[in-house]
Design a protein around this motif. Structure first.
Motif, PDB file in Angstrom:
ATOM      1  N   UNK A 163       0.814  -1.213   0.000  1.00  0.00           N
ATOM      2  CA  UNK A 163       0.000   0.000   0.000  1.00  0.00           C
ATOM      3  C   UNK A 163       0.848   1.265   0.000  1.00  0.00           C
ATOM      4  N   UNK A 164       2.123   1.134  -0.340  1.00  0.00           N
ATOM      5  CA  UNK A 164       3.018   2.277  -0.576  1.00  0.00           C
ATOM      6  C   UNK A 164       3.298   3.096   0.677  1.00  0.00           C
ATOM      7  N   UNK A 165       3.243   2.466   1.870  1.00  0.00           N
ATOM      8  CA  UNK A 165       3.655   3.189   3.062  1.00  0.00           C
ATOM      9  C   UNK A 165       5.180   3.296   3.067  1.00  0.00           C
ATOM     10  N   UNK A 166       5.708   4.209   3.869  1.00  0.00           N
ATOM     11  CA  UNK A 166       7.142   4.455   3.943  1.00  0.00           C
ATOM     12  C   UNK A 166       7.882   3.138   4.195  1.00  0.00           C
ATOM     13  N   UNK A 167       8.745   2.694   3.271  1.00  0.00           N
ATOM     14  CA  UNK A 167       9.395   1.387   3.445  1.00  0.00           C
ATOM     15  C   UNK A 167      10.303   1.327   4.662  1.00  0.00           C
ATOM     16  N   UNK A 168      10.911   2.441   5.049  1.00  0.00           N
ATOM     17  CA  UNK A 168      11.749   2.436   6.245  1.00  0.00           C
ATOM     18  C   UNK A 168      10.914   2.147   7.483  1.00  0.00           C
ATOM     19  N   UNK A 169       9.702   2.695   7.526  1.00  0.00           N
ATOM     20  CA  UNK A 169       8.809   2.430   8.655  1.00  0.00           C
ATOM     21  C   UNK A 169       8.328   0.988   8.631  1.00  0.00           C
ATOM     22  N   UNK A 170       7.993   0.474   7.448  1.00  0.00           N
ATOM     23  CA  UNK A 170       7.505  -0.904   7.338  1.00  0.00           C
ATOM     24  C   UNK A 170       8.582  -1.892   7.758  1.00  0.00           C
ATOM     25  N   UNK A 171       9.835  -1.620   7.362  1.00  0.00           N
ATOM     26  CA  UNK A 171      10.929  -2.544   7.630  1.00  0.00           C
ATOM     27  C   UNK A 171      11.676  -2.214   8.912  1.00  0.00           C
ATOM     28  N   UNK A 172      11.124  -1.331   9.714  1.00  0.00           N
ATOM     29  CA  UNK A 172      11.698  -1.000  11.019  1.00  0.00           C
ATOM     30  C   UNK A 172      11.914  -2.238  11.874  1.00  0.00           C
ATOM     31  N   UNK A 173      11.113  -3.269  11.672  1.00  0.00           N
ATOM     32  CA  UNK A 173      11.162  -4.462  12.517  1.00  0.00           C
ATOM     33  C   UNK A 173      12.443  -5.267  12.365  1.00  0.00           C
ATOM     34  N   UNK A 174      13.182  -5.052  11.287  1.00  0.00           N
ATOM     35  CA  UNK A 174      14.364  -5.875  11.052  1.00  0.00           C
ATOM     36  C   UNK A 174      15.471  -5.559  12.051  1.00  0.00           C
ATOM     37  N   UNK A 175      16.206  -6.581  12.484  1.00  0.00           N
ATOM     38  CA  UNK A 175      17.270  -6.359  13.481  1.00  0.00           C
ATOM     39  C   UNK A 175      18.451  -5.582  12.882  1.00  0.00           C
ATOM     40  N   UNK A 176      19.230  -4.896  13.719  1.00  0.00           N
ATOM     41  CA  UNK A 176      20.363  -4.127  13.209  1.00  0.00           C
ATOM     42  C   UNK A 176      21.493  -5.015  12.724  1.00  0.00           C
TER      43      UNK A 176
END
Length: 293
Positions: free
Chosen positions: A275-288
């Motif tokens: 749905x074209x939301x900010x990809x950085x926000x969507x993928x925030x869940x990924x570990x560092x």
């Protein structure tokens, strides 16, 4: 049931609640950072406004709040959003297959929620995920979400506490909820290609609509309220526990499982990107950092 004008006040209340829960959690996590001694400064959240689509033309947005390199939290994100627009064909088909009424005839949607993932510096402190959300289409509305614990080194007493608090907050809504939502989480957070769960479970529900908006909203609020009392005592218990290089290795490999699940199976990740939301926000869940062997 889901008439657009009739749901305006409910949408505003839900979005306001998710924002208030975000504020409470951010403050609590920064207090944990302050309480932890260390040579460096206590961690703080960096807050960024997010938009759906390029320049936000798709409709709506939110706040992405991420802390990196803290004394206790290696990376933690607490995001909130309220977005609207039209579903793509794939999302329409998926929701229609789940039984959402009217979604094929009218692609409009509105969604709001909070999403949290914490990856911890100390391998003995479990990683954790929590989200709650409300979704509306012209033919329906529903709530979803839950929380689950993801330790790389499991302690039975920590797992027991986390589950006991979930049950405590769910039981006033009916004692049938906890066993049902626990079983749902066990099924949802399973990694088929690894033939194992990604953690020690928690609670989860989706497409929840009894027809009584107030009751359903109250349930989703208590799922959110349960998070801090379920999780913070585990952080306090483990944050100063000594750990070794071998413990760190176990943690990094376990994070690989978390990344695999979120990229391959997680419904929220797929919806956010579709749905074209900010990809950085969507993928925030990924570990560092993560590792595969």
């Amino acid at each position: 049931m889901a008439d657009e004008s009739a749901m305006t006040a409910e949408k505003e209340r839900a979005a306001g609640w998710f924002r208030a829960l975000r504020d409470e959690i951010v403050a609590a996590f920064e207090a944990v950072e302050d309480a932890q001694g260390g040579p460096g400064p206590a961690g703080r959240f960096q807050v960024t406004e997010t938009r759906r689509g390029e320049a936000g033309e798709e409709g709506g947005g939110g706040l992405m709040s991420v802390m990196r390199g803290g004394r206790v939290f290696e990376k933690v994100g607490v995001n909130v959003s309220a977005v609207h627009g039209e579903l793509g064909e794939a999302a329409q088909r998926s929701m229609a297959a789940r039984g959402v009424p009217g979604v094929e005839a009218d692609p409009r949607f509105w969604a709001s929620g909070i999403s949290l993932v914490a990856h911890m510096a100390n391998p003995h402190v479990p990683a954790v995920h929590m989200n709650t959300r409300m979704f509306w289409t012209p033919g329906a509305w529903w709530f979803g979400g839950g929380s689950d614990l993801n330790p790389c080194i499991e302690y039975e007493e920590d797992t027991g506490h986390f589950h006991a608090v979930q049950k405590e907050f769910l039981d006033p809504h009916g004692e049938e909820h906890y066993p049902r939502l626990k079983a749902w989480a066990d099924e949802y957070f399973y990694i088929p290609h690894r033939r194992r769960a990604r953690g020690v479970g928690g609670i989860f529900l989706d497409d929840h609509c009894t027809g009584d908006w107030e009751d359903d909203f109250s349930l989703i609020q208590d799922i959110g309220r349960a998070f801090l009392p379920a999780y913070l005592p585990l952080v306090e218990r483990r944050r100063e526990q000594a750990w070794t290089a071998e413990d760190r290795e176990v943690q990094l490999v376990h994070r690989g499982l978390y990344a695999e699940y979120n990229l391959v199976y997680d419904r929220g990740t797929k919806f956010g990107l579709a749905t074209a939301h900010d990809p950085d926000a969507v993928l925030m869940s990924l570990p560092p950092l993560a590792k595969w062997i």
